[in-house]
Design a protein around this motif. Structure first.
Motif, PDB file in Angstrom:
ATOM      1  N   THR A  49       0.495  -1.067   0.023  1.00 28.29           N
ATOM      2  CA  THR A  49       0.104   0.410   0.021  1.00 28.29           C
ATOM      3  C   THR A  49       1.120   1.157   0.358  1.00 28.29           C
ATOM      4  O   THR A  49       0.844   2.360  -1.025  1.00 28.29           O
ATOM      5  CB  THR A  49      -0.693   0.065   0.954  1.00 28.29           C
ATOM      6  N   ASN A  50       1.937   1.288   0.610  1.00 34.48           N
ATOM      7  CA  ASN A  50       2.914   2.565   0.624  1.00 34.48           C
ATOM      8  C   ASN A  50       3.609   2.380  -0.702  1.00 34.48           C
ATOM      9  O   ASN A  50       3.881   3.969  -0.948  1.00 34.48           O
ATOM     10  CB  ASN A  50       4.148   2.308   2.158  1.00 34.48           C
ATOM     11  N   ILE A  51       4.054   1.104  -1.454  1.00 35.97           N
ATOM     12  CA  ILE A  51       4.564   1.297  -2.082  1.00 35.97           C
ATOM     13  C   ILE A  51       3.793   2.047  -3.452  1.00 35.97           C
ATOM     14  O   ILE A  51       3.946   2.842  -4.102  1.00 35.97           O
ATOM     15  CB  ILE A  51       4.850   0.129  -2.732  1.00 35.97           C
ATOM     16  N   LEU A  52       2.646   1.764  -3.372  1.00 32.70           N
ATOM     17  CA  LEU A  52       1.286   1.970  -4.777  1.00 32.70           C
ATOM     18  C   LEU A  52       1.609   3.122  -4.436  1.00 32.70           C
ATOM     19  O   LEU A  52       0.721   4.706  -5.056  1.00 32.70           O
ATOM     20  CB  LEU A  52       0.305   1.826  -4.484  1.00 32.70           C
ATOM     21  N   PHE A 121      -5.676   2.149   1.346  1.00 31.60           N
ATOM     22  CA  PHE A 121      -5.546   1.655  -0.425  1.00 31.60           C
ATOM     23  C   PHE A 121      -6.627   2.106  -1.090  1.00 31.60           C
ATOM     24  O   PHE A 121      -5.875   2.604  -1.892  1.00 31.60           O
ATOM     25  CB  PHE A 121      -5.815   0.118  -0.275  1.00 31.60           C
ATOM     26  N   PRO A 122      -7.956   2.734  -0.955  1.00 29.11           N
ATOM     27  CA  PRO A 122      -8.292   2.521  -1.888  1.00 29.11           C
ATOM     28  C   PRO A 122      -7.846   4.751  -1.948  1.00 29.11           C
ATOM     29  O   PRO A 122      -8.540   5.126  -3.324  1.00 29.11           O
ATOM     30  CB  PRO A 122     -10.161   3.054  -1.218  1.00 29.11           C
ATOM     31  N   TRP A 123      -8.337   5.182  -1.105  1.00 32.15           N
ATOM     32  CA  TRP A 123      -7.420   6.510  -1.363  1.00 32.15           C
ATOM     33  C   TRP A 123      -6.194   6.537  -2.633  1.00 32.15           C
ATOM     34  O   TRP A 123      -6.500   7.824  -2.651  1.00 32.15           O
ATOM     35  CB  TRP A 123      -6.897   6.968  -0.231  1.00 32.15           C
ATOM     36  N   ILE A 124      -5.814   5.598  -2.754  1.00 33.65           N
ATOM     37  CA  ILE A 124      -4.491   6.070  -4.076  1.00 33.65           C
ATOM     38  C   ILE A 124      -4.956   5.806  -4.544  1.00 33.65           C
ATOM     39  O   ILE A 124      -4.514   6.635  -5.677  1.00 33.65           O
ATOM     40  CB  ILE A 124      -3.768   4.460  -3.766  1.00 33.65           C
ATOM     41  N   TRP A 125      -6.288   5.742  -5.130  1.00 38.15           N
ATOM     42  CA  TRP A 125      -6.542   5.381  -6.756  1.00 38.15           C
ATOM     43  C   TRP A 125      -7.544   7.086  -6.549  1.00 38.15           C
ATOM     44  O   TRP A 125      -8.031   7.787  -6.953  1.00 38.15           O
ATOM     45  CB  TRP A 125      -7.710   4.514  -7.378  1.00 38.15           C
ATOM     46  N   LEU A 126      -8.841   6.969  -5.830  1.00 39.60           N
ATOM     47  CA  LEU A 126      -9.735   7.929  -5.058  1.00 39.60           C
ATOM     48  C   LEU A 126      -8.463   9.336  -5.231  1.00 39.60           C
ATOM     49  O   LEU A 126      -9.239  10.534  -5.718  1.00 39.60           O
ATOM     50  CB  LEU A 126     -10.536   7.911  -4.131  1.00 39.60           C
TER      51      LEU A 126
END
Length: 211
Positions: A49-52, A121-126
């Motif tokens: 998650t941190n990497i993404l 994790f969802p906030w990476i995309w949002l």
């Protein structure tokens, strides 16, 4: 999916919603080997998650330079604080009549990290589709995940060691102090090693040049 596999997937979600019952089962009714497998999976997922996030989060919330990001170090940034916390907590609670074993402390700590994965994790995309005014929701979600994590860590410590709430809070604060002391000793050790290597290197160069 077999029933055992379903149980492995469902239990972490059950624990974060019902922490008191969940941590009690984690300590007294579940196999430490199974818990360890789940714990390492959680650590892996948090690292990913941190990497993404470093690579793909929107520029409004991403403070990292993707070009300078080291994937291996992201695993270190997750694993080392967890190990420091577990070692410091175990060392203190051994002297304070705590009932938790090191593996139980490790498992309870890793399970407390689940909200940091589920929410972040969802906030990476949002984060790639929100406007400047909506970044407040992003920061609120991060704060909520952190508070949820601290609460789970508190309940886990209290259950694992069979402490009162007040003693648990005191132990957690002392654990943070012990982590700071451990970090200082590690930095001192690595600095000393670096100086010794530098000294040996200078002596070697002098010998080579004179030879």
């Amino acid at each position: 999916m077999s029933p055992s596999s379903k149980e492995l997937v469902k239990y972490p979600f059950y624990l974060i919603v019902h922490p008191f019952n969940g941590y009690w089962e984690l300590k007294y009714e579940r196999s430490n080997k199974i818990n360890l497998v789940i714990s390492f999976v959680i650590l892996l997922l948090l690292s990913l998650t941190n990497i993404l996030h470093s690579q793909y989060a929107g520029f409004l919330v991403n403070l990292y330079n993707p070009k300078s990001m080291n994937s291996l170090m992201e695993f270190v940034y997750v694993l080392v604080p967890v190990l420091f916390w577990c070692v410091a907590n175990w060392s203190l609670t051994t002297l304070m009549d705590g009932e938790g074993k090191f593996v139980e402390i490790f498992n309870s700590t890793c399970f407390a990290l689940i909200p940091l994965v589920l929410i972040n994790f969802p906030w990476i995309w949002l984060s790639n589709v929100i406007a400047m005014e909506e970044t407040a929701f992003y920061h609120f979600s991060n704060s909520f995940a952190l508070i949820w994590f601290v609460f789970l860590l508190f309940v886990g410590n209290m259950t694992v060691h069979q402490y009162t709430p007040l003693k648990t809070i005191m132990t957690m604060l002392l654990t943070l102090v012990a982590i700071g002391f451990m970090a200082f000793l590690c930095l001192l050790f690595f600095s000393l090693v670096q100086q010794i290597i530098s000294f040996i290197s200078v002596i070697y160069q002098e010998i080579v040049m004179r030879g």
